[in-house]
Design a protein around this motif. Structure first.
Motif, PDB file in Angstrom:
ATOM      1  N   GLN A 228       0.824  -1.211   0.000  1.00  0.00           N
ATOM      2  CA  GLN A 228       0.000   0.000   0.000  1.00  0.00           C
ATOM      3  C   GLN A 228       0.856   1.259   0.000  1.00  0.00           C
ATOM      4  O   GLN A 228       0.470   2.279  -0.585  1.00  0.00           O
ATOM      5  N   LEU A 229       2.009   1.194   0.658  1.00  0.00           N
ATOM      6  CA  LEU A 229       2.903   2.353   0.700  1.00  0.00           C
ATOM      7  C   LEU A 229       3.523   2.663  -0.659  1.00  0.00           C
ATOM      8  O   LEU A 229       3.948   3.794  -0.911  1.00  0.00           O
ATOM      9  N   LEU A 230       3.548   1.677  -1.542  1.00  0.00           N
ATOM     10  CA  LEU A 230       4.230   1.837  -2.827  1.00  0.00           C
ATOM     11  C   LEU A 230       3.278   1.917  -4.010  1.00  0.00           C
ATOM     12  O   LEU A 230       3.723   2.025  -5.154  1.00  0.00           O
ATOM     13  N   THR A 231       1.983   1.870  -3.768  1.00  0.00           N
ATOM     14  CA  THR A 231       0.996   1.870  -4.849  1.00  0.00           C
ATOM     15  C   THR A 231       0.033   3.039  -4.677  1.00  0.00           C
ATOM     16  O   THR A 231      -0.053   3.622  -3.598  1.00  0.00           O
ATOM     17  N   PRO A 232      -0.677   3.395  -5.746  1.00  0.00           N
ATOM     18  CA  PRO A 232      -1.674   4.475  -5.628  1.00  0.00           C
ATOM     19  C   PRO A 232      -2.648   4.176  -4.502  1.00  0.00           C
ATOM     20  O   PRO A 232      -3.294   3.131  -4.479  1.00  0.00           O
ATOM     21  N   LEU A 233      -2.746   5.097  -3.567  1.00  0.00           N
ATOM     22  CA  LEU A 233      -3.451   4.851  -2.308  1.00  0.00           C
ATOM     23  C   LEU A 233      -4.882   4.383  -2.506  1.00  0.00           C
ATOM     24  O   LEU A 233      -5.318   3.393  -1.915  1.00  0.00           O
ATOM     25  N   ASP A 234      -5.645   5.059  -3.308  1.00  0.00           N
ATOM     26  CA  ASP A 234      -7.069   4.751  -3.414  1.00  0.00           C
ATOM     27  C   ASP A 234      -7.337   3.422  -4.110  1.00  0.00           C
ATOM     28  O   ASP A 234      -8.420   2.855  -3.970  1.00  0.00           O
ATOM     29  N   HIS A 235      -6.380   2.902  -4.858  1.00  0.00           N
ATOM     30  CA  HIS A 235      -6.589   1.641  -5.560  1.00  0.00           C
ATOM     31  C   HIS A 235      -6.414   0.423  -4.651  1.00  0.00           C
ATOM     32  O   HIS A 235      -7.033  -0.617  -4.877  1.00  0.00           O
ATOM     33  N   TYR A 236      -5.570   0.541  -3.640  1.00  0.00           N
ATOM     34  CA  TYR A 236      -5.270  -0.627  -2.799  1.00  0.00           C
ATOM     35  C   TYR A 236      -5.576  -0.373  -1.329  1.00  0.00           C
ATOM     36  O   TYR A 236      -5.098  -1.083  -0.447  1.00  0.00           O
ATOM     37  N   ARG A 237      -6.429   0.609  -1.067  1.00  0.00           N
ATOM     38  CA  ARG A 237      -6.785   0.964   0.305  1.00  0.00           C
ATOM     39  C   ARG A 237      -7.377  -0.229   1.056  1.00  0.00           C
ATOM     40  O   ARG A 237      -7.153  -0.408   2.256  1.00  0.00           O
ATOM     41  N   GLN A 238      -8.169  -1.046   0.380  1.00  0.00           N
ATOM     42  CA  GLN A 238      -8.864  -2.156   1.042  1.00  0.00           C
ATOM     43  C   GLN A 238      -8.138  -3.496   0.921  1.00  0.00           C
ATOM     44  O   GLN A 238      -8.711  -4.536   1.246  1.00  0.00           O
ATOM     45  N   ALA A 239      -6.894  -3.505   0.482  1.00  0.00           N
ATOM     46  CA  ALA A 239      -6.140  -4.756   0.430  1.00  0.00           C
ATOM     47  C   ALA A 239      -6.004  -5.328   1.840  1.00  0.00           C
ATOM     48  O   ALA A 239      -5.682  -4.604   2.786  1.00  0.00           O
ATOM     49  N   SER A 240      -6.265  -6.631   1.984  1.00  0.00           N
ATOM     50  CA  SER A 240      -6.269  -7.209   3.333  1.00  0.00           C
ATOM     51  C   SER A 240      -6.155  -8.722   3.285  1.00  0.00           C
ATOM     52  O   SER A 240      -6.336  -9.343   2.237  1.00  0.00           O
ATOM     53  N   ARG A 241      -5.874  -9.274   4.456  1.00  0.00           N
ATOM     54  CA  ARG A 241      -6.015 -10.714   4.645  1.00  0.00           C
ATOM     55  C   ARG A 241      -7.494 -11.062   4.669  1.00  0.00           C
ATOM     56  O   ARG A 241      -8.317 -10.278   5.161  1.00  0.00           O
ATOM     57  N   GLY A 272      -7.532  -2.825  -6.301  1.00  0.00           N
ATOM     58  CA  GLY A 272      -6.775  -3.087  -7.520  1.00  0.00           C
ATOM     59  C   GLY A 272      -7.602  -3.213  -8.776  1.00  0.00           C
ATOM     60  O   GLY A 272      -7.048  -3.455  -9.861  1.00  0.00           O
ATOM     61  N   LEU A 273      -8.918  -3.036  -8.666  1.00  0.00           N
ATOM     62  CA  LEU A 273      -9.793  -3.231  -9.825  1.00  0.00           C
ATOM     63  C   LEU A 273      -9.494  -2.227 -10.929  1.00  0.00           C
ATOM     64  O   LEU A 273      -9.559  -2.548 -12.120  1.00  0.00           O
ATOM     65  N   GLY A 274      -9.139  -1.006 -10.525  1.00  0.00           N
ATOM     66  CA  GLY A 274      -8.907   0.041 -11.524  1.00  0.00           C
ATOM     67  C   GLY A 274      -7.493   0.091 -12.076  1.00  0.00           C
ATOM     68  O   GLY A 274      -7.168   0.980 -12.859  1.00  0.00           O
ATOM     69  N   VAL A 275      -6.644  -0.845 -11.645  1.00  0.00           N
ATOM     70  CA  VAL A 275      -5.278  -0.909 -12.165  1.00  0.00           C
ATOM     71  C   VAL A 275      -5.226  -1.987 -13.239  1.00  0.00           C
ATOM     72  O   VAL A 275      -5.799  -3.070 -13.076  1.00  0.00           O
ATOM     73  N   GLU A 422      -2.460  11.165   5.648  1.00  0.00           N
ATOM     74  CA  GLU A 422      -2.114   9.901   4.999  1.00  0.00           C
ATOM     75  C   GLU A 422      -0.825  10.034   4.178  1.00  0.00           C
ATOM     76  O   GLU A 422       0.066   9.181   4.256  1.00  0.00           O
ATOM     77  N   GLN A 423      -0.742  11.106   3.407  1.00  0.00           N
ATOM     78  CA  GLN A 423       0.438  11.307   2.575  1.00  0.00           C
ATOM     79  C   GLN A 423       1.681  11.491   3.437  1.00  0.00           C
ATOM     80  O   GLN A 423       2.767  10.971   3.123  1.00  0.00           O
ATOM     81  N   PHE A 424       1.539  12.228   4.534  1.00  0.00           N
ATOM     82  CA  PHE A 424       2.670  12.437   5.431  1.00  0.00           C
ATOM     83  C   PHE A 424       3.125  11.115   6.033  1.00  0.00           C
ATOM     84  O   PHE A 424       4.326  10.804   6.053  1.00  0.00           O
ATOM     85  N   ALA A 425       2.182  10.309   6.513  1.00  0.00           N
ATOM     86  CA  ALA A 425       2.528   9.038   7.150  1.00  0.00           C
ATOM     87  C   ALA A 425       3.209   8.098   6.162  1.00  0.00           C
ATOM     88  O   ALA A 425       4.211   7.452   6.489  1.00  0.00           O
ATOM     89  N   ARG A 426       2.694   8.006   4.942  1.00  0.00           N
ATOM     90  CA  ARG A 426       3.280   7.070   3.979  1.00  0.00           C
ATOM     91  C   ARG A 426       4.667   7.514   3.548  1.00  0.00           C
ATOM     92  O   ARG A 426       5.587   6.696   3.428  1.00  0.00           O
ATOM     93  N   LEU A 427       4.861   8.803   3.312  1.00  0.00           N
ATOM     94  CA  LEU A 427       6.189   9.293   2.951  1.00  0.00           C
ATOM     95  C   LEU A 427       7.170   9.105   4.104  1.00  0.00           C
ATOM     96  O   LEU A 427       8.328   8.739   3.895  1.00  0.00           O
ATOM     97  N   LEU A 428       6.689   9.344   5.320  1.00  0.00           N
ATOM     98  CA  LEU A 428       7.545   9.204   6.492  1.00  0.00           C
ATOM     99  C   LEU A 428       7.996   7.764   6.679  1.00  0.00           C
ATOM    100  O   LEU A 428       9.169   7.496   6.965  1.00  0.00           O
ATOM    101  N   LEU A 429       7.085   6.814   6.518  1.00  0.00           N
ATOM    102  CA  LEU A 429       7.445   5.408   6.678  1.00  0.00           C
ATOM    103  C   LEU A 429       8.488   4.980   5.648  1.00  0.00           C
ATOM    104  O   LEU A 429       9.434   4.245   5.973  1.00  0.00           O
ATOM    105  N   VAL A 430       8.333   5.422   4.410  1.00  0.00           N
ATOM    106  CA  VAL A 430       9.299   5.065   3.377  1.00  0.00           C
ATOM    107  C   VAL A 430      10.656   5.696   3.663  1.00  0.00           C
ATOM    108  O   VAL A 430      11.705   5.031   3.617  1.00  0.00           O
ATOM    109  N   LYS A 431      10.664   6.986   3.990  1.00  0.00           N
ATOM    110  CA  LYS A 431      11.924   7.679   4.272  1.00  0.00           C
ATOM    111  C   LYS A 431      12.600   7.123   5.522  1.00  0.00           C
ATOM    112  O   LYS A 431      13.840   7.017   5.579  1.00  0.00           O
TER     113      LYS A 431
END
Length: 467
Positions: A228-241, A272-275, A422-431
């Motif tokens: 999720q951190l590396l993909t367009p947020l809205d496309h994989y927001r609901q990815a889960s077990r 991922g439906l829209g990718v 959300e954008q701040f958290a994802r960028l922070l985790l990657v950095k």
């Protein structure tokens, strides 16, 4: 394996062991059984119906067993990961009960203590294996090449890893419940019912079965967070077990209006439906450096082999909270979880500490001083940090209603948007992860957040001074 202090705990537990007759008291119901145990100061009992007896330990004895379990886990990082306190205490209770039933009263002999010590060592050794878990996931309906995140392998169901089970895809698809020892037929049914098109494969070393399953689930959650951190947020927001809380693949909405109208409609909620098909692999391949970096955090957490195990685990904890946050439908709960992810990342212990950590993060990772304006030009870095911390605090302390569509105001009446958080958290985790890669290669890195941030600040300052 046991030291002198642990042997003393064992002896104190032994001294509390007792066997009590149940003659004239059976049959028990829930209340009478609880009263009987309380009357005899018994807990952690074994019922012996054919002997009309109950054997067990007093509350003080059980406390010694619990203390022994905690002491054993604290003595070894591998034992800490392998089993929880309750499960280990239960194992110790069973071992002691087997030793003490029918035994004359009196202190343990050296031979008995050695036998217990060897039995416990054998129990831990019996779990020194790798348990590989196959966990269905909802990521995308499209087929794509398998990919790896840390030590988690993801396969589309059309590329199920049948070689692990020494079979072909044709044999896998033909499986029925009859004679299926691994219950792969049940796994296929479960995946079909939950619209799960992917399977995560993760090996968990050195854990007892229940803890191995928990660890495998958490590892997959963190791996999904990395995706999720590396993909367009809205496309994989609901990815889960499939075995976690997840949104349905589709929903039907039926509505009647007070003016006599109405409507109905269906929507597909699959991530991922829209990718485009095979798009996920393309996106991840383009960010291989980040994928390898964050995958190494997960691997370090899973097997404890990292040179910075504490920081790796901290990062994984924060990634887990991020994964939870972006799936939240309520903005108030989502912002609280996002700020929790940041607090976990920086080990903050108070609101003032959280504020400082956030302003430090903006300076160290984004080059923003506290009085600098953010790119949107509407608030300073200090305002932004205060708004996020205030939002979490007010929601979780009940001074802001949870079930409303608005976020609480921060310093100076300014409100941070969920998208910005959300954008701040994802960028922070990657950095943060990329920074850990550099820090791990420095001279004698210390496995703590404060030295890591100090090192990054110095490294960043040095880089800015260079021509």
């Amino acid at each position: 394996m046991l030291d002198q202090g642990q042997f003393e705990m064992l002896e104190q537990a032994r001294a509390s062991f007792k066997t009590v007759s149940t003659e004239g008291h059976t049959p028990f119901d829930d209340r009478s059984f609880a009263a009987f145990l309380q009357g005899h100061d018994l807990t952690s009992v074994t019922v012996l119906p054919y002997e009309s007896q109950i054997a067990g330990f007093s509350k003080d004895g059980r406390a010694q067993i619990d203390a022994l379990a905690r002491s054993l886990r604290a003595a070894s990082p591998s034992q800490m990961r392998a089993v929880t306190n309750p499960v280990l205490a239960g194992t110790l209770t069973k071992m002691l009960t087997q030793m003490l039933r029918g035994r004359a009263d009196g202190a343990f002999t050296p031979a008995e203590l050695q036998a217990f010590d060897e039995g416990l060592a054998a129990w831990f050794a019996s779990h020194a294996i790798v348990r590989t878990h196959y966990i269905p996931c909802i990521i995308s309906p499209w087929a794509d090449s398998s990919f790896t995140v840390g030590q988690v392998r993801f396969h589309h169901h059309t590329d199920f890893p049948v070689e692990d089970f020494r079979m072909t895809l044709a044999q896998f698809h033909a499986l029925t419940d009859a004679g299926d020892l691994n219950d792969l037929a049940g796994l296929k049914t479960f995946m079909s019912e939950r619209h799960a098109d992917w399977i995560a494969v993760v090996g968990v070393p050195g854990h007892e079965p229940a803890q191995a399953r928990v660890t495998a689930d958490l590892a997959v959650d963190v791996a999904l967070a990395i995706v999720q951190l590396l993909t367009p947020l809205d496309h994989y927001r609901q990815a889960s077990r499939c075995t976690a809380r997840s949104a349905p693949a589709w929903r039907v909405d039926v509505v009647l209006t007070s003016d006599g109208g109405g409507a109905g409609g269906r929507s597909n909620n699959q991530p991922g439906l829209g990718v485009a098909p095979e798009g996920l692999g393309t996106i991840l391949a383009a960010q291989d450096r980040e994928l390898q970096s964050m995958g190494s955090r997960l691997a370090g957490y899973l097997d404890g082999s990292s040179m910075l195990p504490g920081l790796d685990e901290t990062w994984c904890n924060a990634a887990y909270w991020y994964h939870e946050a972006i799936a939240e439908p309520l903005e108030t709960v989502a912002i609280a979880k996002l700020e929790t992810a940041i607090e976990v990342l920086f080990r903050s212990v108070s609101s003032s500490g959280s504020n400082k950590r956030l302003t430090d993060a903006l300076e160290i990772f984004f080059g923003l001083q506290k009085d600098d304006l953010l790119p949107n030009g509407q608030m300073t870095a200090a305002d932004f940090a205060a708004a996020i911390v205030t939002a979490r605090s007010r929601v979780l302390h009940g001074t802001w209603q949870t079930l409303i569509p608005d976020l609480p105001e921060g310093k100076g009446g300014k409100t941070v948007s969920l998208r910005a958080a959300e954008q701040f958290a994802r960028l922070l985790l990657v950095k943060f992860s990329l920074g850990l890669d550099q820090y791990g290669g420095s001279a004698a890195p210390v496995d703590q957040v404060e030295p890591f941030l100090d090192w990054l600040r110095t490294a960043s300052s040095r880089a800015h001074r260079q021509p």
